[in-house]
Design a protein around this motif. Structure first.
Motif, mmCIF file in Angstrom:
data_model
loop_
_atom_site.group_PDB
_atom_site.id
_atom_site.type_symbol
_atom_site.label_atom_id
_atom_site.label_comp_id
_atom_site.label_asym_id
_atom_site.label_seq_id
_atom_site.Cartn_x
_atom_site.Cartn_y
_atom_site.Cartn_z
ATOM 1 N N UNK A 137 55.568 6.683 -35.066
ATOM 2 C CA UNK A 137 55.497 7.623 -36.187
ATOM 3 C C UNK A 137 54.413 8.672 -35.945
ATOM 4 N N UNK A 138 54.789 9.938 -36.077
ATOM 5 C CA UNK A 138 53.830 11.016 -35.852
ATOM 6 C C UNK A 138 53.588 11.819 -37.116
ATOM 7 N N UNK A 139 54.518 11.692 -38.058
ATOM 8 C CA UNK A 139 54.384 12.437 -39.306
ATOM 9 C C UNK A 139 54.646 11.519 -40.491
ATOM 10 N N UNK A 140 54.080 11.903 -41.625
ATOM 11 C CA UNK A 140 54.290 11.143 -42.851
ATOM 12 C C UNK A 140 55.724 11.347 -43.329
ATOM 13 N N UNK A 141 56.385 10.247 -43.671
ATOM 14 C CA UNK A 141 57.730 10.351 -44.234
ATOM 15 C C UNK A 141 57.712 9.811 -45.662
ATOM 16 N N UNK A 142 58.751 10.105 -46.395
ATOM 17 C CA UNK A 142 58.812 9.629 -47.780
ATOM 18 C C UNK A 142 58.693 8.112 -47.850
ATOM 19 N N UNK A 200 56.813 6.246 -46.298
ATOM 20 C CA UNK A 200 55.406 5.820 -46.297
ATOM 21 C C UNK A 200 54.852 5.654 -47.718
ATOM 22 N N UNK A 201 55.554 6.230 -48.677
ATOM 23 C CA UNK A 201 55.066 6.143 -50.055
ATOM 24 C C UNK A 201 55.826 5.154 -50.917
ATOM 25 N N UNK A 223 51.095 1.924 -42.692
ATOM 26 C CA UNK A 223 50.172 3.053 -42.822
ATOM 27 C C UNK A 223 48.790 2.554 -43.257
ATOM 28 N N UNK A 243 45.947 2.977 -40.493
ATOM 29 C CA UNK A 243 45.072 4.126 -40.737
ATOM 30 C C UNK A 243 43.883 3.749 -41.617
ATOM 31 N N UNK A 244 44.152 3.252 -42.811
ATOM 32 C CA UNK A 244 43.069 3.087 -43.774
ATOM 33 C C UNK A 244 42.191 1.871 -43.482
ATOM 34 N N UNK A 297 40.011 2.458 -40.487
ATOM 35 C CA UNK A 297 38.873 3.371 -40.687
ATOM 36 C C UNK A 297 37.854 2.819 -41.676
ATOM 37 N N UNK A 298 38.328 2.275 -42.775
ATOM 38 C CA UNK A 298 37.401 1.868 -43.830
ATOM 39 C C UNK A 298 36.909 0.439 -43.632
ATOM 40 N N UNK A 346 42.752 -0.592 -48.913
ATOM 41 C CA UNK A 346 44.075 -0.090 -49.231
ATOM 42 C C UNK A 346 45.138 -1.168 -49.203
ATOM 43 N N UNK A 368 58.648 9.238 -55.604
ATOM 44 C CA UNK A 368 58.055 9.677 -56.872
ATOM 45 C C UNK A 368 58.544 8.857 -58.058
ATOM 46 N N UNK A 402 56.040 14.971 -43.911
ATOM 47 C CA UNK A 402 55.902 15.786 -42.707
ATOM 48 C C UNK A 402 54.461 16.018 -42.282
ATOM 49 N N UNK A 403 53.498 15.572 -43.080
ATOM 50 C CA UNK A 403 52.090 15.782 -42.729
ATOM 51 C C UNK A 403 51.777 15.029 -41.439
ATOM 52 N N UNK A 415 50.309 12.736 -38.797
ATOM 53 C CA UNK A 415 49.513 11.517 -38.878
ATOM 54 C C UNK A 415 48.156 11.689 -38.205
ATOM 55 N N UNK A 449 53.453 9.616 -51.512
ATOM 56 C CA UNK A 449 54.052 10.661 -50.679
ATOM 57 C C UNK A 449 55.036 11.453 -51.541
#
Lengths: 331, 331
Positions: free
Chosen positions: A1-6, A8-9, A18, A22-23, A26-27, A32, A329, B97-98, B100, B128
């Motif tokens: 995965x290189x980009x955020x997709x729907x 991911x939410x 994710x 990622x989180x 780092x944290x 998360x 959403x 699409x953001x 990563x 997202x």
């Protein structure tokens, strides 16, 4: 995965990846992770801290609006963590051109939900972005609470799983408000505050292992997370999970599994057998708990962490986290 | 006003009206008032609570990125409230699409700033939205801190106003990164954490009346708010406010007043004369405080609440809140 997709939410498998990749990396903690609130010791008292962003579409839907959701969502994360909500914050990201009357209606719903639960909204922030850079309004809330809940002990074989009412109502209400269903439905969102109900329900009980509110990802994803985190096997009874007839109908037509649809005013409990009966009895006395049911039980207290569904015919199949059902959403 | 305009997000006069007429009216308190953090008593200890959303554009700029800003902004709101930050939350709204890799760079900056200040990011959330429904990433942070600061007493005539360094750096850095200036500038954002510097600077001092971080709306708006809230008159000395030569140059060319440009790593103090000298001396020993100056004084301790600028020629003019200077998405 290189980009955020729907996806991911969605609160399912990709969200989990994710978070982990990622989180958490780092944290350096489980900030998360899927659990509802973090717990912090401060000056001899135990605080629960939580945050959530709300991007629901449409902003107004049967049963509430984004403001109702923002306040009850945060209160519920604290309530299922065994905390009494002390205070909330609210940050608004507004799109240029957003009608002030809509903002007032949203803010008024927030004030009313906060007041009902006895929680003050003590700090806030407002940002505005140009037309086309956001979609109406996004709200972020954070909440802190005082933890009262005793430790209910480790999950054991024979513990029961209870849900406080029908599942999938919020998901179907949002999809129907978007006219994405191709059918009219009068299902209302269940969005409602679980405080003070949960502290009353669990008062004096020592065998409550865990409480959760099964929002994004639905009941199944929340239970899979519990199973994996605590390394237990839970077996649900097919047909035991309470469903509104209209939700069941919409799911049948559209091919959705209601176990994966969002809820915004339901609690999930794992408790020992004795306390489970007590919880059920107390829930049944509450309007918000009248459809509560025992829906399954812990069959292995030491396992790889699996959620199973026992069918009416007696066979079992494994349930996984939400994956691939893209309903953006929803909250 | 019937619709939200960009000016509602500027941190000036219209923001103040929106806060008063919508948020304060509904939430029944000063939750959204311009002050940096709310204070809450819990189980015998005093907590400070704050929240901020970040929508800065571009996401990466000289001196930092949206993640740096999100963490330092929240830490600074606690620090100027006389609190030691205990924990933070972080909520992300991501556009489909953001990249990563950008998200990882932002999150890594957040982790690094939080670690420098000794603050844990304990809870988070990720949503997202579809392409075109947001602009890259928006971040909301909330923070809680333990208040240590004693009450510095009421503001009195003769009290001094100090700023910890040059003003307007962040504003010019962002505008220049957007190529909106029509000129190249190598001004870096001043975004930096003020903790633990502020607790060291004020250690043992009893005459520190107030601390603020003059972000959106700039130094002048923050001081007008102090003057109005405490009903005092402050007189600034023209030419006393420290400015980087490049910021002064950009402002001259573009017609901006640096007193209204955002800062993201500066503190403003009002203190009695004796403590003001101490603060200045201690600030000068710190890298982040080396350009600190006394920039004005309280001339009337009972007044309608006015900020005045005394010119070199000896006349005075009144300064108001930011109004009409539309620099959206500065933080």
């Amino acid at each position: 995965m290189k980009r955020i997709s729907l996806a991911h939410g969605e609160g399912g498998e990709l969200t989990e990846r994710l978070i982990t990749e990622v989180f958490v990396k780092a944290f350096g903690n489980e900030a998360h992770a899927a659990y509802d609130a973090a717990v912090l010791e401060s000056a001899g008292s135990t605080l629960a801290i939580t945050t959530d962003s709300f991007v629901v579409k449409p902003l107004f839907f049967p049963g509430g609006n984004i403001g109702t959701l923002a306040v009850t969502g945060t209160i519920n994360d604290l309530a299922v963590s065994g905390a009494v909500p002390l205070a909330m914050t609210a940050g608004f990201i507004l799109e240029e051109g957003f009608p002030l009357s809509d903002l007032k209606a949203i803010v008024s719903a927030m004030a009313s939900e906060a007041e009902k639960a006895g929680v003050a909204i003590v700090a806030g922030d407002t940002k505005v972005v140009a037309k086309g850079e956001a979609d109406g309004v996004f709200i972020n809330t954070a909440g802190i609470g005082q933890v009262y809940g005793g430790n209910g002990g480790k999950i054991r074989e024979g513990d029961k799983v209870i849900v406080s009412g029908t599942v999938g109502d919020h998901g179907i209400a949002i999809l129907s408000a978007r006219n994405e269903l191709g059918l009219l439905s009068d299902v209302k969102s269940d969005c409602a505050s679980l405080h003070p109900m949960l502290s009353n329900i669990t008062y004096g009980l020592s065998g409550v292992r865990i409480m959760r509110d099964p929002t994004r990802g639905g009941l199944a994803t929340a239970l899979v997370e519990i199973c994996e985190h605590h390394r237990v096997t839970v077996e649900l009874e097919e047909g035991a999970v309470p469903l509104k007839r209209e939700v069941e109908g919409a799911c049948d037509i559209l091919g959705f599994d209601p176990l994966y649809l969002a809820n915004e005013g339901k609690a999930l409990f794992v408790a020992d057998e004795k306390d489970a009966e007590q919880i059920l009895e107390r829930l049944h006395r509450e309007e918000k708990g009248k459809d509560a049911r025992i829906i399954g039980r812990v069959t292995e207290a030491v396992s790889a962490g699996r959620l199973l569904m026992r069918t009416a015919a007696g066979s079992t199949r494994r349930l996984h986290r939400l994956s691939g059902l893209i309903l953006p959403r929803i909250c």
